[in-house]
Design a protein around this motif. Structure first.
Motif, PDB file in Angstrom:
ATOM      1  N   THR A  53       0.881  -1.136   0.000  1.00  0.00           N
ATOM      2  CA  THR A  53       0.000   0.000   0.000  1.00  0.00           C
ATOM      3  C   THR A  53       0.923   1.190   0.000  1.00  0.00           C
ATOM      4  O   THR A  53       1.846   1.242   0.778  1.00  0.00           O
ATOM      5  CB  THR A  53      -0.815  -0.064   1.302  1.00  0.00           C
ATOM      6  OG1 THR A  53      -1.424  -1.316   1.283  1.00  0.00           O
ATOM      7  CG2 THR A  53      -1.657   1.131   1.500  1.00  0.00           C
ATOM      8  N   ALA A  54       0.741   1.666  -1.425  1.00  0.00           N
ATOM      9  CA  ALA A  54       1.615   2.828  -1.488  1.00  0.00           C
ATOM     10  C   ALA A  54       1.810   3.411  -0.097  1.00  0.00           C
ATOM     11  O   ALA A  54       0.902   3.444   0.711  1.00  0.00           O
ATOM     12  CB  ALA A  54       1.020   3.887  -2.400  1.00  0.00           C
ATOM     13  N   GLY A  55       3.030   3.913   0.218  1.00  0.00           N
ATOM     14  CA  GLY A  55       3.289   4.557   1.498  1.00  0.00           C
ATOM     15  C   GLY A  55       2.585   5.894   1.597  1.00  0.00           C
ATOM     16  O   GLY A  55       2.068   6.425   0.612  1.00  0.00           O
ATOM     17  N   ARG A  57       1.811   9.523   1.394  1.00  0.00           N
ATOM     18  CA  ARG A  57       2.414  10.485   0.490  1.00  0.00           C
ATOM     19  C   ARG A  57       2.485  11.856   1.134  1.00  0.00           C
ATOM     20  O   ARG A  57       1.550  12.318   1.778  1.00  0.00           O
ATOM     21  CB  ARG A  57       1.619  10.563  -0.818  1.00  0.00           C
ATOM     22  CG  ARG A  57       1.624   9.266  -1.570  1.00  0.00           C
ATOM     23  CD  ARG A  57       0.979   9.400  -2.907  1.00  0.00           C
ATOM     24  NE  ARG A  57       1.645  10.419  -3.689  1.00  0.00           N
ATOM     25  CZ  ARG A  57       1.414  10.604  -4.974  1.00  0.00           C
ATOM     26  NH1 ARG A  57       0.568   9.857  -5.602  1.00  0.00           N
ATOM     27  NH2 ARG A  57       2.034  11.563  -5.638  1.00  0.00           N
ATOM     28  N   GLN A 165       4.261   6.246  -6.750  1.00  0.00           N
ATOM     29  CA  GLN A 165       4.600   5.758  -5.412  1.00  0.00           C
ATOM     30  C   GLN A 165       4.391   4.254  -5.294  1.00  0.00           C
ATOM     31  O   GLN A 165       5.106   3.573  -4.564  1.00  0.00           O
ATOM     32  CB  GLN A 165       3.762   6.477  -4.359  1.00  0.00           C
ATOM     33  CG  GLN A 165       4.109   6.100  -2.917  1.00  0.00           C
ATOM     34  CD  GLN A 165       5.560   6.418  -2.567  1.00  0.00           C
ATOM     35  OE1 GLN A 165       6.026   7.516  -2.829  1.00  0.00           O
ATOM     36  NE2 GLN A 165       6.267   5.459  -1.975  1.00  0.00           N
ATOM     37  N   ASP A 166       3.414   3.721  -6.010  1.00  0.00           N
ATOM     38  CA  ASP A 166       3.211   2.272  -5.994  1.00  0.00           C
ATOM     39  C   ASP A 166       4.483   1.546  -6.443  1.00  0.00           C
ATOM     40  O   ASP A 166       4.880   0.538  -5.852  1.00  0.00           O
ATOM     41  CB  ASP A 166       2.052   1.885  -6.917  1.00  0.00           C
ATOM     42  CG  ASP A 166       0.694   2.251  -6.336  1.00  0.00           C
ATOM     43  OD1 ASP A 166       0.612   2.482  -5.114  1.00  0.00           O
ATOM     44  OD2 ASP A 166      -0.278   2.323  -7.112  1.00  0.00           O
ATOM     45  N   THR A 169       7.266   1.865  -3.829  1.00  0.00           N
ATOM     46  CA  THR A 169       7.026   0.932  -2.725  1.00  0.00           C
ATOM     47  C   THR A 169       7.410  -0.485  -3.136  1.00  0.00           C
ATOM     48  O   THR A 169       8.010  -1.234  -2.354  1.00  0.00           O
ATOM     49  CB  THR A 169       5.554   0.984  -2.300  1.00  0.00           C
ATOM     50  OG1 THR A 169       5.213   2.317  -1.927  1.00  0.00           O
ATOM     51  CG2 THR A 169       5.295   0.056  -1.130  1.00  0.00           C
ATOM     52  N   TRP A 170       7.077  -0.857  -4.367  1.00  0.00           N
ATOM     53  CA  TRP A 170       7.480  -2.173  -4.882  1.00  0.00           C
ATOM     54  C   TRP A 170       9.001  -2.290  -4.923  1.00  0.00           C
ATOM     55  O   TRP A 170       9.563  -3.314  -4.513  1.00  0.00           O
ATOM     56  CB  TRP A 170       6.888  -2.360  -6.286  1.00  0.00           C
ATOM     57  CG  TRP A 170       7.477  -3.494  -7.054  1.00  0.00           C
ATOM     58  CD1 TRP A 170       7.268  -4.825  -6.852  1.00  0.00           C
ATOM     59  CD2 TRP A 170       8.402  -3.379  -8.153  1.00  0.00           C
ATOM     60  NE1 TRP A 170       8.002  -5.556  -7.766  1.00  0.00           N
ATOM     61  CE2 TRP A 170       8.699  -4.700  -8.571  1.00  0.00           C
ATOM     62  CE3 TRP A 170       8.970  -2.312  -8.826  1.00  0.00           C
ATOM     63  CZ2 TRP A 170       9.565  -4.962  -9.627  1.00  0.00           C
ATOM     64  CZ3 TRP A 170       9.835  -2.574  -9.876  1.00  0.00           C
ATOM     65  CH2 TRP A 170      10.122  -3.887 -10.270  1.00  0.00           C
ATOM     66  N   SER A 172      11.133  -0.983  -3.013  1.00  0.00           N
ATOM     67  CA  SER A 172      11.678  -1.115  -1.663  1.00  0.00           C
ATOM     68  C   SER A 172      11.638  -2.554  -1.155  1.00  0.00           C
ATOM     69  O   SER A 172      12.365  -2.918  -0.218  1.00  0.00           O
ATOM     70  CB  SER A 172      10.923  -0.205  -0.690  1.00  0.00           C
ATOM     71  OG  SER A 172       9.604  -0.690  -0.459  1.00  0.00           O
ATOM     72  N   THR A 173      10.795  -3.398  -1.762  1.00  0.00           N
ATOM     73  CA  THR A 173      10.692  -4.797  -1.324  1.00  0.00           C
ATOM     74  C   THR A 173      11.702  -5.718  -2.014  1.00  0.00           C
ATOM     75  O   THR A 173      11.902  -6.859  -1.585  1.00  0.00           O
ATOM     76  CB  THR A 173       9.280  -5.359  -1.606  1.00  0.00           C
ATOM     77  OG1 THR A 173       9.073  -5.489  -3.030  1.00  0.00           O
ATOM     78  CG2 THR A 173       8.205  -4.437  -1.030  1.00  0.00           C
ATOM     79  N   ALA A 205       9.821  11.194  -2.279  1.00  0.00           N
ATOM     80  CA  ALA A 205      10.129   9.804  -1.948  1.00  0.00           C
ATOM     81  C   ALA A 205      11.196   9.334  -2.923  1.00  0.00           C
ATOM     82  O   ALA A 205      11.316   9.865  -4.028  1.00  0.00           O
ATOM     83  CB  ALA A 205       8.887   8.928  -2.050  1.00  0.00           C
ATOM     84  N   GLU A 207      13.979   5.710  -3.972  1.00  0.00           N
ATOM     85  CA  GLU A 207      14.476   4.350  -3.750  1.00  0.00           C
ATOM     86  C   GLU A 207      15.710   4.130  -4.614  1.00  0.00           C
ATOM     87  O   GLU A 207      15.771   4.600  -5.755  1.00  0.00           O
ATOM     88  CB  GLU A 207      13.428   3.285  -4.108  1.00  0.00           C
ATOM     89  CG  GLU A 207      12.225   3.234  -3.181  1.00  0.00           C
ATOM     90  CD  GLU A 207      12.560   2.792  -1.766  1.00  0.00           C
ATOM     91  OE1 GLU A 207      13.609   2.131  -1.582  1.00  0.00           O
ATOM     92  OE2 GLU A 207      11.765   3.097  -0.861  1.00  0.00           O
TER      93      GLU A 207
END
Length: 279
Positions: A53-55, A57, A165-166, A169-170, A172-173, A205, A207
């Motif tokens: 879940t997008a972080g 914002r 952002q989605d 977030t992906w 970051s995993t 944001a 990454e």
């Protein structure tokens, strides 16, 4: 702006003098359409014979919609990354692809099997096809630089009808999901390692990743090292992919991120970008 061109499959041909690193399309179908959005080519897994879940914002500062001219103005220059990089023609940079990224991800390398393998396959595809944050829904522009056997691709794009952002977030995993895995291409096996890297604290944001691919290319052992970075500024974003057979390009990536984010923020605020560091 919606993308109107279908995804076309390219025939790849090796382009580096060393014959080991990058390939470009024999027939280019990339270019600017509908005001500058980029049409890209085949995914790495398609070339290898498979597809798969997008972080919270922050509220961005009021900005204008990023248009094609503004996106081009926000692109970095040679001076922004220093260290002997040479800018190439946009048509050349549009067709860069890494042959070492081509391959089928071995699902047996993963505890959770297909789900983890799908994320790693998506990573390899997006690196090969230069769309780490997905296809821009608005204007986009890119610029490429070379230095020896290394290349740096810098992109600015608007995602006003999607959510960058989605994808961040992906990203970051991935150091956990794809820390180490194997890809096969014909009879060749390559080991891929993904680690997290730090970036300057810019944008809303960000990454950073380092992707290392070890295997054979042209019958010789080869190691491809790519530093990958993405920074979101509101609904717009910059992405940087830098590296090659010469080793990591972490310093240049950080410079591109820092200077590029400032240029994008200036453009969105209706300002002229600040002069490059060595100007």
């Amino acid at each position: 702006m919606t993308r109107r061109s279908p995804r076309l499959v390219r025939t790849l041909t090796t382009t580096l003098a060393a014959g080991t690193l990058l390939a470009s399309a024999a027939c280019s179908d990339s270019g600017d359409t509908d005001g500058g959005a980029r049409v890209t080519g085949a995914r790495a897994s398609q070339v290898a014979g498979e597809r798969q879940t997008a972080g919270e914002r922050q509220t961005p500062s009021p900005t204008a919609t990023l248009g094609t001219d503004a996106a081009r103005t926000a692109l970095i220059t040679e001076a922004d990354i220093e260290d002997g990089w040479t800018q190439v023609k946009d048509t050349e940079a549009e067709n860069w692809h890494d042959n070492l990224l081509i391959g089928k991800v071995d699902v047996n390398d993963f505890v959770s099997g297909k789900n983890q393998a799908a994320d790693c396959r998506r990573l390899m595809d997006s690196l090969f096809d230069d769309d780490l944050l997905g296809r821009p829904s608005g204007a986009s522009a890119l610029r490429g630089f070379t230095q020896g056997d290394s290349r740096l691709l810098y992109q600015v794009a608007s995602y006003d009808r999607t959510d960058p952002q989605d994808s961040l977030t992906w990203m970051s995993t991935l150091p956990d999901k794809c820390d180490r895995f194997t890809v096969t291409d014909g009879g060749d096996k390559r080991t891929v390692q993904v680690i997290e890297t730090s970036l300057p604290g810019v944008g809303d944001a960000r990454e950073g990743l380092r992707v290392t691919v070890q295997g054979d290319s042209g019958g010789q052992p080869a190691t491809l090292t790519l530093d990958v970075a993405a920074v979101r500024v509101g609904d717009d974003a910059i992405t940087v992919t830098a590296g090659g057979l010469d080793g990591d390009e972490n310093d240049s990536t950080k410079q591109a991120v820092e200077q590029g984010t400032q240029r994008l923020e200036d453009v969105l605020a209706g300002k002229s970008p600040a002069a490059s560091p060595t100007d």
